[in-house]
Design a protein around this motif. Structure first.
Motif, mmCIF file in Angstrom:
data_model
loop_
_atom_site.group_PDB
_atom_site.id
_atom_site.type_symbol
_atom_site.label_atom_id
_atom_site.label_comp_id
_atom_site.label_asym_id
_atom_site.label_seq_id
_atom_site.Cartn_x
_atom_site.Cartn_y
_atom_site.Cartn_z
ATOM 1 N N VAL A 137 0.817 -1.212 0.000
ATOM 2 C CA VAL A 137 0.000 0.000 0.000
ATOM 3 C C VAL A 137 0.854 1.267 0.000
ATOM 4 C CG1 VAL A 137 -2.002 -1.042 1.119
ATOM 5 C CG2 VAL A 137 -0.174 -0.108 2.525
ATOM 6 N N ASP A 138 0.189 2.353 -0.419
ATOM 7 C CA ASP A 138 0.704 3.718 -0.326
ATOM 8 C C ASP A 138 1.737 4.032 -1.406
ATOM 9 O OD1 ASP A 138 1.343 6.276 0.364
ATOM 10 O OD2 ASP A 138 1.729 5.834 2.472
ATOM 11 N N TYR A 155 -1.444 0.088 -3.555
ATOM 12 C CA TYR A 155 -2.850 0.387 -3.341
ATOM 13 C C TYR A 155 -3.063 1.384 -2.201
ATOM 14 C CZ TYR A 155 -4.357 -3.437 -6.357
ATOM 15 O OH TYR A 155 -4.584 -4.252 -7.443
ATOM 16 N N ASP A 156 -4.229 2.016 -2.208
ATOM 17 C CA ASP A 156 -4.776 2.561 -0.971
ATOM 18 C C ASP A 156 -5.886 1.607 -0.546
ATOM 19 O OD1 ASP A 156 -7.564 3.671 -1.863
ATOM 20 O OD2 ASP A 156 -6.143 4.544 -3.294
ATOM 21 N N ARG A 157 -6.182 1.597 0.733
ATOM 22 C CA ARG A 157 -7.110 0.613 1.272
ATOM 23 C C ARG A 157 -8.479 0.691 0.589
ATOM 24 N NH1 ARG A 157 -7.794 -0.943 7.602
ATOM 25 N NH2 ARG A 157 -5.542 -0.958 7.362
ATOM 26 N N SER A 176 -3.844 -3.689 8.499
ATOM 27 C CA SER A 176 -2.514 -3.362 7.995
ATOM 28 C C SER A 176 -1.510 -4.395 8.486
ATOM 29 C CB SER A 176 -2.096 -1.968 8.482
ATOM 30 O OG SER A 176 -2.955 -0.980 7.973
ATOM 31 N N PRO A 224 -1.191 2.898 9.603
ATOM 32 C CA PRO A 224 -0.577 2.727 8.280
ATOM 33 C C PRO A 224 0.546 1.695 8.324
ATOM 34 C CG PRO A 224 -0.834 5.055 8.804
ATOM 35 C CD PRO A 224 -1.132 4.309 10.068
#
Length: 240
Positions: A137-138, A155-157, A176, A224
């Motif tokens: 992610v991120d 990705y973002d969630r 996470s 995060p």
């Protein structure tokens, strides 16, 4: 993922802290399913690479098959006596409702058409079947490492969940992963010039193992992280 990276992963995955803990994550997910009454059945490990996750599935009693797109990954799995088929995640070579469980750990980020891949996961799951998904992610963490290992996105969630629900899957659990080491990952990625799939000294490997294993006991799943883990289910009555 290029053939050289597949071979590197296969060589590292038995001892590298990240792969060892990811296998432990999968094992705990399977144990949770068992505690909820799920009995081992047919399972597909998409993008199995060295086959470490497939071996976890089989050790928990699942009739698990690895799926690899490329000849190199399939050859690695075959060489480890892991049942393997070659195929594309956007057109799985399986019948509808053929699987009780699909695992796609660190797969969707490699696929341009992740919506089609998600649709295929839903298609091959029987009603009530479960998908276990993990992705990085991120995009703020994007680096040469992502390029080297063939990522097309981080990705973002919300984006990941939207993709999965659009495929007709119901989200059951999201958290996470690799939260405690995110600052280290962010710092290292700024200096990255290629893949982070490298051998480490035993001392460093042990230290990183201890840190990431600590997440098993800490309430950090909403903070995060470097990755996100999802458990989703095909409804008994598919909603599309």
């Amino acid at each position: 993922m290029e053939a050289a990276e597949i071979r590197k992963l296969a060589d590292l995955e038995d001892k590298h802290w990240w792969y060892r803990e990811r296998r432990a994550v999968l094992a705990r997910a399977l144990d949770s399913l068992a505690k909820a009454g799920a009995k081992p059945g047919r399972a597909l490990d998409i993008g199995a690479a060295g086959g470490g996750n497939t071996r976890v599935l089989r050790s928990r009693g699942w009739n698990a098959t690895a799926l690899e797109y490329g000849a190199e990954g399939a050859a690695v799995a075959h060489g480890r006596n892991i049942p393997v088929i070659r195929g594309d995640a956007v057109a799985l070579p399986l019948a509808d409702e053929a699987m009780d469980l699909v695992v796609a750990y660190d797969v969707l980020e490699h696929i341009e058409d992740d919506k089609s891949a998600s649709n295929e996961i839903a298609r091959v799951l029987r009603p009530g079947g479960v998908a276990l998904i993990a992705v990085p992610v991120d995009m703020a963490l994007w680096s040469e490492h992502d390029t080297a290992v063939g990522h097309v996105r981080r990705y973002d969630r919300e984006g990941l969940l939207s993709t999965l629900t659009s495929a007709g899957l119901q989200i059951e659990h999201v958290r996470s992963w690799n939260v405690l080491l995110r600052p280290v990952a962010a710092w290292r990625r700024k200096k990255s010039t290629g893949s982070d799939l490298t051998d480490l000294s035993p001392v460093v490997n042990l230290g990183l193992t201890a840190v990431i294993a600590a997440e098993r006991y800490l309430p950090v799943g909403k903070l995060p992280g470097v990755s996100v883990l999802v458990r989703a289910r095909r409804p008994l009555r598919t909603v599309r």
